[in-house]
Design a protein around this motif. Structure first.
Motif, mmCIF file in Angstrom:
data_model
loop_
_atom_site.group_PDB
_atom_site.id
_atom_site.type_symbol
_atom_site.label_atom_id
_atom_site.label_comp_id
_atom_site.label_asym_id
_atom_site.label_seq_id
_atom_site.Cartn_x
_atom_site.Cartn_y
_atom_site.Cartn_z
ATOM 1 N N THR A 70 -19.271 -43.260 26.147
ATOM 2 C CA THR A 70 -18.920 -44.299 27.122
ATOM 3 C C THR A 70 -20.203 -44.859 27.708
ATOM 4 O O THR A 70 -21.175 -44.140 27.928
ATOM 5 C CB THR A 70 -18.042 -43.746 28.261
ATOM 6 N N GLY A 71 -20.173 -46.157 27.956
ATOM 7 C CA GLY A 71 -21.301 -46.837 28.575
ATOM 8 C C GLY A 71 -22.311 -47.363 27.565
ATOM 9 O O GLY A 71 -22.348 -46.940 26.410
ATOM 10 N N GLY A 72 -23.117 -48.333 28.035
ATOM 11 C CA GLY A 72 -24.214 -48.841 27.223
ATOM 12 C C GLY A 72 -23.813 -49.738 26.074
ATOM 13 O O GLY A 72 -24.528 -49.822 25.075
ATOM 14 N N VAL A 73 -22.652 -50.443 26.187
ATOM 15 C CA VAL A 73 -22.170 -51.226 25.040
ATOM 16 C C VAL A 73 -22.188 -52.732 25.273
ATOM 17 O O VAL A 73 -21.823 -53.499 24.383
ATOM 18 C CB VAL A 73 -20.735 -50.793 24.660
ATOM 19 N N SER A 74 -22.617 -53.179 26.452
ATOM 20 C CA SER A 74 -22.607 -54.611 26.710
ATOM 21 C C SER A 74 -23.954 -55.232 26.312
ATOM 22 O O SER A 74 -24.520 -54.829 25.285
ATOM 23 C CB SER A 74 -22.280 -54.868 28.188
ATOM 24 N N VAL A 75 -24.482 -56.152 27.109
ATOM 25 C CA VAL A 75 -25.687 -56.874 26.689
ATOM 26 C C VAL A 75 -26.823 -56.777 27.710
ATOM 27 O O VAL A 75 -27.792 -57.516 27.634
ATOM 28 C CB VAL A 75 -25.364 -58.370 26.427
ATOM 29 N N GLY A 76 -26.711 -55.852 28.654
ATOM 30 C CA GLY A 76 -27.757 -55.699 29.658
ATOM 31 C C GLY A 76 -28.938 -54.891 29.133
ATOM 32 O O GLY A 76 -28.902 -54.330 28.027
ATOM 33 N N GLY A 133 -18.236 -48.324 29.779
ATOM 34 C CA GLY A 133 -18.518 -47.346 30.817
ATOM 35 C C GLY A 133 -17.626 -47.501 32.023
ATOM 36 O O GLY A 133 -17.558 -46.596 32.874
ATOM 37 N N ASN A 134 -16.928 -48.627 32.138
ATOM 38 C CA ASN A 134 -16.011 -48.817 33.254
ATOM 39 C C ASN A 134 -14.824 -47.873 33.098
ATOM 40 O O ASN A 134 -14.223 -47.796 32.024
ATOM 41 C CB ASN A 134 -15.517 -50.264 33.305
ATOM 42 N N PRO A 135 -14.460 -47.154 34.154
ATOM 43 C CA PRO A 135 -13.465 -46.087 34.017
ATOM 44 C C PRO A 135 -12.126 -46.526 33.424
ATOM 45 O O PRO A 135 -11.597 -45.861 32.537
ATOM 46 C CB PRO A 135 -13.302 -45.581 35.448
ATOM 47 N N TYR A 136 -11.564 -47.641 33.905
ATOM 48 C CA TYR A 136 -10.281 -48.066 33.350
ATOM 49 C C TYR A 136 -10.459 -48.604 31.940
ATOM 50 O O TYR A 136 -9.625 -48.377 31.067
ATOM 51 C CB TYR A 136 -9.613 -49.114 34.239
ATOM 52 N N GLY A 137 -11.566 -49.288 31.690
ATOM 53 C CA GLY A 137 -11.828 -49.778 30.339
ATOM 54 C C GLY A 137 -11.933 -48.638 29.345
ATOM 55 O O GLY A 137 -11.379 -48.692 28.239
ATOM 56 N N ALA A 138 -12.629 -47.571 29.729
ATOM 57 C CA ALA A 138 -12.765 -46.420 28.847
ATOM 58 C C ALA A 138 -11.423 -45.736 28.638
ATOM 59 O O ALA A 138 -11.048 -45.382 27.515
ATOM 60 C CB ALA A 138 -13.775 -45.437 29.440
ATOM 61 N N ALA A 139 -10.670 -45.549 29.725
ATOM 62 C CA ALA A 139 -9.378 -44.872 29.625
ATOM 63 C C ALA A 139 -8.389 -45.684 28.788
ATOM 64 O O ALA A 139 -7.650 -45.125 27.960
ATOM 65 C CB ALA A 139 -8.809 -44.625 31.024
ATOM 66 N N ALA A 140 -8.358 -47.002 28.998
ATOM 67 C CA ALA A 140 -7.419 -47.844 28.261
ATOM 68 C C ALA A 140 -7.725 -47.845 26.773
ATOM 69 O O ALA A 140 -6.819 -47.735 25.935
ATOM 70 C CB ALA A 140 -7.463 -49.275 28.813
ATOM 71 N N ASN A 141 -9.000 -47.932 26.409
ATOM 72 C CA ASN A 141 -9.328 -47.968 24.982
ATOM 73 C C ASN A 141 -9.243 -46.605 24.324
ATOM 74 O O ASN A 141 -9.084 -46.508 23.107
ATOM 75 C CB ASN A 141 -10.696 -48.609 24.760
ATOM 76 N N GLY A 151 -13.289 -51.438 36.589
ATOM 77 C CA GLY A 151 -14.064 -50.390 37.238
ATOM 78 C C GLY A 151 -13.256 -49.522 38.173
ATOM 79 O O GLY A 151 -13.775 -48.565 38.740
ATOM 80 N N ILE A 152 -11.969 -49.838 38.358
ATOM 81 C CA ILE A 152 -11.113 -49.109 39.292
ATOM 82 C C ILE A 152 -10.259 -48.106 38.526
ATOM 83 O O ILE A 152 -9.574 -48.472 37.569
ATOM 84 C CB ILE A 152 -10.198 -50.073 40.072
ATOM 85 N N LEU A 153 -10.303 -46.866 38.949
ATOM 86 C CA LEU A 153 -9.519 -45.823 38.283
ATOM 87 C C LEU A 153 -8.346 -45.352 39.134
ATOM 88 O O LEU A 153 -7.280 -45.036 38.608
ATOM 89 C CB LEU A 153 -10.419 -44.628 37.959
ATOM 90 N N SER A 154 -8.497 -45.323 40.457
ATOM 91 C CA SER A 154 -7.516 -44.673 41.327
ATOM 92 C C SER A 154 -6.127 -45.301 41.235
ATOM 93 O O SER A 154 -5.121 -44.604 41.363
ATOM 94 C CB SER A 154 -7.997 -44.691 42.781
ATOM 95 N N SER A 155 -6.052 -46.614 41.000
ATOM 96 C CA SER A 155 -4.734 -47.254 40.933
ATOM 97 C C SER A 155 -3.984 -46.904 39.653
ATOM 98 O O SER A 155 -2.832 -47.281 39.478
ATOM 99 C CB SER A 155 -4.867 -48.780 41.059
ATOM 100 N N MET A 156 -4.621 -46.151 38.755
ATOM 101 C CA MET A 156 -3.945 -45.693 37.544
ATOM 102 C C MET A 156 -3.186 -44.391 37.783
ATOM 103 O O MET A 156 -2.405 -43.959 36.934
ATOM 104 C CB MET A 156 -4.961 -45.512 36.412
ATOM 105 N N CYS A 157 -3.401 -43.762 38.928
ATOM 106 C CA CYS A 157 -2.709 -42.514 39.235
ATOM 107 C C CYS A 157 -1.193 -42.731 39.189
ATOM 108 O O CYS A 157 -0.670 -43.671 39.804
ATOM 109 C CB CYS A 157 -3.118 -42.004 40.612
#
Length: 401
Positions: free
Chosen positions: A251-257, A301-309, A369-375
């Protein structure tokens, strides 16, 4: 590389993996969620003898003809037999053996009269009801017979299957080994729980969100690491992980920064890049490659993005590798109970609660970037690309978690 659809990305990855066929034997207590590696055939009848299904008396049906409460039939009680024991006496004319549930039916008897239809006699019993031949009589092999195939290779084992295996007397069960998964999270800003939080740092939720989800799917997480934004160190960690795993997830380090290191890591490792970016939200910048014949799936690296994928992209791959059909994605139709006002330029997945044909978008932010609302969420709503807004009452597809 052009962005792929989620379906295209799924298909590409599925083409690169096969079900793991290495086997092992495990103890019966550990079979839940494992996949059977060979057919199981009965070696004996079950039950292995005719047995009583209730407490009562083993008798001959012909001795009870026309028995009623007003005109009972009286039988001599020869003995009493309980489960696990064998009667010594043969049931002959006008005799009975008192018998308990599960006990072997004595020779000569062709039915069982329930004790509630008697006077509970110990030396002589009065029977108040006529019983047909083989009534209240469990036949030998009633459950299954010797030579019958009971479970097929590829069956996912659960409580009932464990019971069947136990009834065969099996202690060691042949199963396919678990998929070995390596999990790495990247970023200079992340700390592990228990470390002191300093300015600019955050605790690493991805390692635990993804790691525990993988464990719940029955995966063997053989390698888990946190690594900073150092491409060569990350490459070294992936080399180590590949020696112990069938598939590698980061997770993380996959964009263009400047700190999005995974592109450089792939070059250092001379990986075969399969794709970068999927036309979906969240998790659009997902990067996938193959390293030494093993998939390397680099999630946001974004928590919801990682969890969803992990659910949408990685789960189908692990389902195929493990042979676990229960991990295949399940989509159902539902009616939206509330609205999502944002336009969806690409296919969007929104966390939600599904219940009995209706689905409600979770309270709180749906940001990547928000994880808590997935509870408490048990699904994601799939909003097609080009949708101006999702309205209450719209019919939608839902991906179950």
């Amino acid at each position: 590389m052009n962005r792929l659809s989620l379906q295209q990305a799924q298909e590409l990855l599925l083409e690169r993996v096969e079900q793991i066929k290495e086997t092992e034997k495990i103890v019966l207590w550990d079979v839940t969620g494992r996949v059977l590696a060979e057919d199981i055939t009965a070696t004996r009848n079950q039950p292995p003898f005719p047995r009583s299904p209730l407490d009562g008396y083993a008798v001959r049906s012909e001795d009870l003809k026309e028995a009623t409460r007003e005109h009972p039939v009286y039988l001599k009680v020869l003995e009493e037999v309980t489960a696990g024991h064998v009667a010594r006496e043969y049931v002959s004319e006008n005799t009975a053996v008192r018998i308990m549930t599960g006990a072997l039916i004595p020779e000569g008897a062709d039915c069982i009269v329930g004790q509630e239809d008697t006077d509970y006699g110990e030396d002589v019993v009065a029977v108040y009801q006529e019983i047909r031949p083989y009534e209240n009589y469990c036949m030998e092999g009633e459950d299954y017979k010797a030579g019958q195939k009971l479970l097929s290779e590829g069956t996912m084992l659960g409580a009932v299957e464990a019971g069947v295996l136990a009834s065969l007397g099996m202690e060691q069960i042949p199963v396919y080994r678990k998929v070995k998964v390596a999990l790495l999270t990247t970023g200079d800003e992340i700390l592990l729980p228990g470390e002191e939080l300093s300015p600019g740092k955050i605790y690493d939720s991805n390692l635990y969100t993804l790691g525990t989800r993988l464990l719940s799917w029955g995966m063997d997480v053989t390698y888990r690491e946190r690594v900073g934004d150092a491409p060569r160190l990350a490459a070294k960690k992936i080399e180590q992980a590949a020696e112990r795993a069938d598939i590698i997830i980061t997770t993380g380090g996959v964009s263009v920064g400047k700190k999005d290191i995974m592109h450089e890591v792939l070059e250092i490792l001379s990986c075969e890049k399969l794709f970068w970016r999927i036309a979906m939200k969240p998790g659009m910048p997902t990067l996938c490659a193959q390293y030494h014949g093993k998939l390397l799936i680099c999630l946001s690296g974004n928590p919801y993005g990682a969890a969803a994928n992990l659910e949408l992209l990685v789960r189908p791959v692990l389902a195929k590798m493990s042979g676990r059909t229960d991990l295949q994605l399940k989509r159902v139709h539902a009616v939206a109970e509330n609205e999502f006002p944002k336009k969806s330029s690409v296919t969007r997945y929104v966390r939600a609660h599904y219940n009995n044909g209706y689905v409600r978008i979770a309270d709180g932010s749906n940001a990547s970037g928000i994880l808590s609302s997935m509870c408490g969420c048990n699904c994601m709503i799939e909003i097609p690309a080009g949708t101006e807004r999702l309205n209450k009452g719209d019919r939608v597809w839902v991906v179950m978690l």
